[in-house]
Motif scaffolding. Structure first.
Motif, PDB file in Angstrom:
ATOM      1  N   VAL A  93      -6.103  -0.066  12.269  1.00  0.00           N
ATOM      2  CA  VAL A  93      -7.185   0.688  11.907  1.00  0.00           C
ATOM      3  C   VAL A  93      -7.135   2.187  12.311  1.00  0.00           C
ATOM      4  CG1 VAL A  93      -9.605   0.634  11.696  1.00  0.00           C
ATOM      5  CG2 VAL A  93      -8.376  -1.135  11.052  1.00  0.00           C
ATOM      6  N   ASP A  94      -7.036   2.156  13.710  1.00  0.00           N
ATOM      7  CA  ASP A  94      -6.920   3.567  14.259  1.00  0.00           C
ATOM      8  C   ASP A  94      -5.965   4.536  13.675  1.00  0.00           C
ATOM      9  OD1 ASP A  94      -9.178   2.948  16.197  1.00  0.00           O
ATOM     10  OD2 ASP A  94      -7.680   2.369  17.843  1.00  0.00           O
ATOM     11  N   PHE A  95      -4.756   4.070  13.499  1.00  0.00           N
ATOM     12  CA  PHE A  95      -3.842   4.690  12.715  1.00  0.00           C
ATOM     13  C   PHE A  95      -4.306   4.981  11.281  1.00  0.00           C
ATOM     14  CE2 PHE A  95      -0.325   4.274   9.478  1.00  0.00           C
ATOM     15  CZ  PHE A  95       0.356   5.303   9.847  1.00  0.00           C
ATOM     16  N   MET A  96      -4.679   4.001  10.564  1.00  0.00           N
ATOM     17  CA  MET A  96      -4.996   4.338   9.276  1.00  0.00           C
ATOM     18  C   MET A  96      -6.258   5.379   9.363  1.00  0.00           C
ATOM     19  SD  MET A  96      -5.141   0.535   7.775  1.00  0.00           S
ATOM     20  CE  MET A  96      -6.303   0.898   6.633  1.00  0.00           C
ATOM     21  N   LEU A  97      -7.231   5.384  10.246  1.00  0.00           N
ATOM     22  CA  LEU A  97      -8.345   6.394  10.123  1.00  0.00           C
ATOM     23  C   LEU A  97      -7.889   7.855  10.611  1.00  0.00           C
ATOM     24  CD1 LEU A  97     -11.137   4.137  11.566  1.00  0.00           C
ATOM     25  CD2 LEU A  97     -11.097   5.171   9.598  1.00  0.00           C
ATOM     26  N   ALA A  98      -6.759   8.122  11.470  1.00  0.00           N
ATOM     27  CA  ALA A  98      -6.197   9.223  11.680  1.00  0.00           C
ATOM     28  C   ALA A  98      -5.516   9.736  11.097  1.00  0.00           C
ATOM     29  CB  ALA A  98      -5.597   8.985  13.084  1.00  0.00           C
ATOM     30  N   ARG A  99      -4.468   8.806  10.058  1.00  0.00           N
ATOM     31  CA  ARG A  99      -3.409   9.586   9.387  1.00  0.00           C
ATOM     32  C   ARG A  99      -3.387   9.243   7.715  1.00  0.00           C
ATOM     33  NH1 ARG A  99      -2.835  12.051  13.311  1.00  0.00           N
ATOM     34  NH2 ARG A  99      -1.185  11.996  14.933  1.00  0.00           N
ATOM     35  N   ILE A 100      -4.426   8.303   7.422  1.00  0.00           N
ATOM     36  CA  ILE A 100      -4.349   7.710   6.033  1.00  0.00           C
ATOM     37  C   ILE A 100      -5.745   7.948   5.318  1.00  0.00           C
ATOM     38  CG2 ILE A 100      -3.848   5.565   4.513  1.00  0.00           C
ATOM     39  CD1 ILE A 100      -1.809   5.066   6.293  1.00  0.00           C
ATOM     40  N   CYS A 153       2.711  15.201   4.242  1.00  0.00           N
ATOM     41  CA  CYS A 153       3.927  14.585   4.518  1.00  0.00           C
ATOM     42  C   CYS A 153       4.611  15.004   5.701  1.00  0.00           C
ATOM     43  CB  CYS A 153       4.768  14.553   3.248  1.00  0.00           C
ATOM     44  SG  CYS A 153       6.359  13.671   3.350  1.00  0.00           S
ATOM     45  N   VAL A 154       4.849  16.135   5.953  1.00  0.00           N
ATOM     46  CA  VAL A 154       5.427  16.885   7.050  1.00  0.00           C
ATOM     47  C   VAL A 154       4.595  16.478   8.411  1.00  0.00           C
ATOM     48  CG1 VAL A 154       6.081  18.821   8.303  1.00  0.00           C
ATOM     49  CG2 VAL A 154       6.614  18.477   5.835  1.00  0.00           C
ATOM     50  N   GLN A 155       3.331  16.478   8.401  1.00  0.00           N
ATOM     51  CA  GLN A 155       2.421  16.198   9.367  1.00  0.00           C
ATOM     52  C   GLN A 155       2.410  14.561   9.701  1.00  0.00           C
ATOM     53  OE1 GLN A 155      -1.055  14.803   9.171  1.00  0.00           O
ATOM     54  NE2 GLN A 155      -1.489  15.164  11.330  1.00  0.00           N
ATOM     55  N   PHE A 156       2.561  13.786   8.581  1.00  0.00           N
ATOM     56  CA  PHE A 156       2.649  12.242   8.737  1.00  0.00           C
ATOM     57  C   PHE A 156       4.000  11.891   9.301  1.00  0.00           C
ATOM     58  CE2 PHE A 156       3.512   8.212   7.015  1.00  0.00           C
ATOM     59  CZ  PHE A 156       2.350   7.399   7.248  1.00  0.00           C
ATOM     60  N   TRP A 157       5.257  12.512   8.908  1.00  0.00           N
ATOM     61  CA  TRP A 157       6.305  12.247   9.736  1.00  0.00           C
ATOM     62  C   TRP A 157       6.525  12.908  10.902  1.00  0.00           C
ATOM     63  CZ3 TRP A 157       8.244   7.567   8.399  1.00  0.00           C
ATOM     64  CH2 TRP A 157       8.047   6.943   7.231  1.00  0.00           C
ATOM     65  N   GLY A 158       6.024  13.960  10.963  1.00  0.00           N
ATOM     66  CA  GLY A 158       6.277  14.856  12.283  1.00  0.00           C
ATOM     67  C   GLY A 158       7.503  15.525  11.949  1.00  0.00           C
ATOM     68  N   GLY A 159       7.902  15.790  10.715  1.00  0.00           N
ATOM     69  CA  GLY A 159       9.018  16.656  10.381  1.00  0.00           C
ATOM     70  C   GLY A 159       9.390  16.683   8.869  1.00  0.00           C
ATOM     71  N   ASP A 160      10.096  17.440   8.623  1.00  0.00           N
ATOM     72  CA  ASP A 160      10.475  17.745   6.832  1.00  0.00           C
ATOM     73  C   ASP A 160      11.494  16.465   6.448  1.00  0.00           C
ATOM     74  OD1 ASP A 160      10.042  18.367   4.265  1.00  0.00           O
ATOM     75  OD2 ASP A 160      11.171  20.393   4.461  1.00  0.00           O
ATOM     76  N   GLU A 161      10.830  15.274   6.389  1.00  0.00           N
ATOM     77  CA  GLU A 161      11.816  14.125   5.729  1.00  0.00           C
ATOM     78  C   GLU A 161      12.154  14.327   4.533  1.00  0.00           C
ATOM     79  OE1 GLU A 161      13.038  12.150   8.179  1.00  0.00           O
ATOM     80  OE2 GLU A 161      11.742  13.198   9.676  1.00  0.00           O
ATOM     81  N   ASP A 162      13.200  13.579   4.137  1.00  0.00           N
ATOM     82  CA  ASP A 162      13.736  13.672   2.682  1.00  0.00           C
ATOM     83  C   ASP A 162      12.616  13.247   1.920  1.00  0.00           C
ATOM     84  OD1 ASP A 162      16.312  14.354   3.380  1.00  0.00           O
ATOM     85  OD2 ASP A 162      17.169  12.227   3.159  1.00  0.00           O
ATOM     86  N   HIS A 201       0.882  -1.275  -0.179  1.00  0.00           N
ATOM     87  CA  HIS A 201       0.203   0.029  -0.161  1.00  0.00           C
ATOM     88  C   HIS A 201       0.774   1.179  -0.068  1.00  0.00           C
ATOM     89  CE1 HIS A 201      -3.915  -2.137   0.604  1.00  0.00           C
ATOM     90  NE2 HIS A 201      -3.166  -2.866   1.390  1.00  0.00           N
ATOM     91  N   GLY A 202       2.228   1.171   0.019  1.00  0.00           N
ATOM     92  CA  GLY A 202       3.088   2.353   0.294  1.00  0.00           C
ATOM     93  C   GLY A 202       3.077   2.982   1.744  1.00  0.00           C
ATOM     94  N   TRP A 203       4.214   3.435   1.860  1.00  0.00           N
ATOM     95  CA  TRP A 203       4.425   4.224   3.068  1.00  0.00           C
ATOM     96  C   TRP A 203       3.155   5.120   3.661  1.00  0.00           C
ATOM     97  CZ3 TRP A 203       4.593   9.480   3.612  1.00  0.00           C
ATOM     98  CH2 TRP A 203       5.137  10.113   2.663  1.00  0.00           C
ATOM     99  N   SER A 204       2.590   5.846   2.606  1.00  0.00           N
ATOM    100  CA  SER A 204       1.726   6.767   3.064  1.00  0.00           C
ATOM    101  C   SER A 204       0.144   6.087   2.881  1.00  0.00           C
ATOM    102  CB  SER A 204       1.733   8.002   2.078  1.00  0.00           C
ATOM    103  OG  SER A 204       1.302   7.868   0.803  1.00  0.00           O
TER     104      SER A 204
END
Length: 175
Positions: free
Chosen positions: A141-148, A159-168, A55-58
């Motif tokens: 499922v909780d994680f998916m509903l909150a972030r995906i 992406c920044v919100q997903f990772w909590g910072g400006d990742e590569d 499904h990919g990281w995001s």
């Protein structure tokens, strides 16, 4: 006496309303998961369940391993919570989505089918990388509903919100 009862009742109602306004509530009616549960759900999504392989990281279906089957774009899924739980637990019949419940097809708990019934399908459901306990499925499922789920296409800000910072990986996305 009566006035005191009314004042007391009003105070109770106001206190309850105040408590309700400070607690986030999910669409399913329960309290929103806390940060540690979301972090555990993410870990399970990425590592134990290895959901990102398909499904990919995001969760957008853009996988990094071309040897894995194409997974659905979970950011656009319309499945409700119960549907997500069932899909993780039981997999998807006649597809490459595995069942993560150890006993999924042992007793008819999934779609009323057993292992013998699965032989009738052209596409064999693969074994999962690991089996998951019901609580682990709930955390994913909780994680998916909150972030995906329902978050739409990934962009730089998400992406920044997903990772909590400006990742590569975020720098590659449109701002």
């Amino acid at each position: 006496m009566r006035r005191d009862a009314i004042v007391t009742a009003a105070a109770v109602v106001l206190a309850a309303l105040g408590a309700m306004s400070t607690a986030r509530v999910t669409a399913q009616g329960g309290a929103a998961p806390d940060a540690s549960d979301l972090a555990e759900g993410r870990r399970l999504f990425e590592q134990k369940g290895n959901c990102q392989a398909c499904h990919g990281w995001s969760g957008d279906g853009h996988k990094t391993d071309n040897q894995m089957p194409d997974g659905a774009n979970l950011r656009e899924t319309k499945l409700p919570r119960a549907g997500l739980v069932m899909t993780i637990k039981c997999g998807r019949l006649n597809s490459q989505m595995p069942a993560f419940d150890k006993f999924a097809y042992s007793d008819g708990r999934c779609y009323g089918k057993t292992q013998a019934d699965l032989k009738a399908y052209a596409t064999r459901m693969p074994d999962p990388p690991a089996t998951l306990q019901p609580r682990e499925i709930d955390l994913i499922v909780d994680f998916m509903l909150a972030r995906i789920v329902g978050q739409g296409p990934m962009d730089h800000a998400k992406c920044v919100q997903f990772w909590g910072g400006d990742e590569d990986v975020c720098r590659e996305l449109t701002k």
